[in-house]
Design an enzyme around this catalytic site. Structure first.
Site, PDB file in Angstrom:
ATOM      1  N   GLU A 188       1.235  -2.839  -5.259  1.00 32.61           N
ATOM      2  CA  GLU A 188       0.755  -1.494  -4.960  1.00 32.61           C
ATOM      3  C   GLU A 188       1.896  -0.618  -4.436  1.00 32.61           C
ATOM      4  OE1 GLU A 188      -3.377   0.593  -3.417  1.00 32.61           O
ATOM      5  OE2 GLU A 188      -2.918  -1.428  -2.735  1.00 32.61           O
TER       6      GLU A 188
ATOM      7  N   ASN B 215       0.825  -1.208   0.000  1.00 28.46           N
ATOM      8  CA  ASN B 215       0.000   0.000   0.000  1.00 28.46           C
ATOM      9  C   ASN B 215       0.868   1.270   0.000  1.00 28.46           C
ATOM     10  OD1 ASN B 215      -2.249   1.642   0.008  1.00 28.46           O
ATOM     11  ND2 ASN B 215      -2.809   1.246   2.135  1.00 28.46           N
TER      12      ASN B 215
ATOM     13  N   ASP C 210      -1.814  -9.868  -4.713  1.00 34.18           N
ATOM     14  CA  ASP C 210      -3.126  -9.445  -4.238  1.00 34.18           C
ATOM     15  C   ASP C 210      -4.133  -9.746  -5.337  1.00 34.18           C
ATOM     16  OD1 ASP C 210      -5.405  -8.168  -3.397  1.00 34.18           O
ATOM     17  OD2 ASP C 210      -4.495  -6.182  -3.210  1.00 34.18           O
TER      18      ASP C 210
ATOM     19  N   ASP D  58      -2.372  -2.221   5.131  1.00 34.29           N
ATOM     20  CA  ASP D  58      -3.663  -2.834   5.425  1.00 34.29           C
ATOM     21  C   ASP D  58      -3.682  -4.314   5.044  1.00 34.29           C
ATOM     22  OD1 ASP D  58      -3.483  -2.071   2.761  1.00 34.29           O
ATOM     23  OD2 ASP D  58      -5.556  -1.386   2.595  1.00 34.29           O
ATOM     24  N   HIS D  59      -2.650  -4.770   4.348  1.00 32.84           N
ATOM     25  CA  HIS D  59      -2.415  -6.179   4.080  1.00 32.84           C
ATOM     26  C   HIS D  59      -1.252  -6.653   4.946  1.00 32.84           C
ATOM     27  CE1 HIS D  59      -4.546  -6.481   0.035  1.00 32.84           C
ATOM     28  NE2 HIS D  59      -4.490  -5.176   0.211  1.00 32.84           N
TER      29      HIS D  59
ATOM     30  N   ASN E 128      -7.387  -9.716  -5.005  1.00 32.79           N
ATOM     31  CA  ASN E 128      -8.547  -8.837  -4.835  1.00 32.79           C
ATOM     32  C   ASN E 128      -9.884  -9.578  -4.897  1.00 32.79           C
ATOM     33  OD1 ASN E 128      -8.346  -6.049  -4.111  1.00 32.79           O
ATOM     34  ND2 ASN E 128      -7.075  -5.731  -5.931  1.00 32.79           N
TER      35      ASN E 128
END
Length: 256
Positions: A37, A11, A150, A246-247, A152
């Site tokens: 990201e 992130n 990720d 957040d991951h 998603n």
């Protein structure tokens, strides 16, 4: 030879650097650390992120500044590195790095989020299709194929804390989950589920609702290994104690 691979949606890699990312890199023991990201291109990064001690760094960034992007930090230099899946609409978002080694391919993928309406969900499903096509091309070489990132999407109800409440939300839509079914019936195995079959294990938590403190999360980050190589996987786990995003990171151990 035993290899350790780690995948982490950070992130924003510049923000992650301020939270100790380089310390994690130096201590995690990864032969390859894949990050998603990144939200940056190499020229925007510190010298330490461009050339971390003991690692070769490779970046693939989006045309749009501060958006998407992936990177790999590798102890051993690959035979070849490619950025993208060969489709412009996907590749301009900087979502894919493919590393080739003598005995395996390693794919670091930041799969699209399906937010912002039906058009974006359709984009996400087209991306899934092209990823699977590319994977099949690599399977034919006879080398081990490892994909991570990720995704998603949470695959099954066991992969998120509140499946009923999120049944109509992107990331858990029937058509998205059906694509993961295809991944796992057309060549790939979900490495984590080969070792852990219980619920309550997640890789992403919403910042805004302080969901991590309550473990109200989603498992949307995966290591996927081609079926014939699954017997060589010796471990797969989630590094829930690692903060900074957040991951949280996920890890794969494998004999190659």
């Amino acid at each position: 030879m035993s290899k350790t691979f780690i995948s982490w949606n950070v992130n924003g890699i510049r923000a992650a650097e301020k939270k100790g990312f380089l310390d994690f890199l130096s201590s995690c023991g990864a032969d390859i650390l894949a990050v998603q990201e990144t939200k940056a291109c190499p020229e925007q990064l510190s010298a330490a992120l461009q050339n971390p001690p003991g690692y070769h760094a490779f970046y693939c960034c989006a045309e749009r500044k501060g958006y998407s992007g992936v990177a790999c930090f590798c102890k051993e230099k690959p035979l070849a590195v490619s950025c993208g899946l060969g489709v412009e609409e996907f590749d301009k978002e900087g979502r894919t790095l493919i590393l080739e080694y003598p005995h395996f391919y390693f794919l670091n993928i930041y799969f699209p989020n399906g937010g912002q309406g039906e058009a974006r969900i359709a984009f996400k499903l087209r991306f899934y299709e092209r990823f699977l096509e590319k994977s099949k091309e690599l399977f034919k070489t006879g080398k081990t194929v490892i994909a991570c990132g990720d995704v998603n999407t949470a695959h099954r109800e066991i992969d998120l804390a509140r499946p009923k409440e999120n049944a109509g939300v992107t990331g858990f839509l029937p058509e998205e989950r059906a694509w993961l079914d295809r991944f796992f019936t057309e060549g790939y195995t979900d490495a984590y589920r080969a070792f852990e079959t219980s619920g309550g294990h997640y890789t992403w938590w919403d910042y805004k609702t302080r969901a991590r403190e309550r473990n109200v999360g989603w498992r949307i980050d995966y290591f996927m290994v081609d079926e014939k190589s699954l017997p060589n996987v010796t471990g797969a786990d989630i590094l829930t104690d690692v903060t900074g995003s957040d991951h949280c990171p996920i890890r794969l151990r494998m004999n190659i």
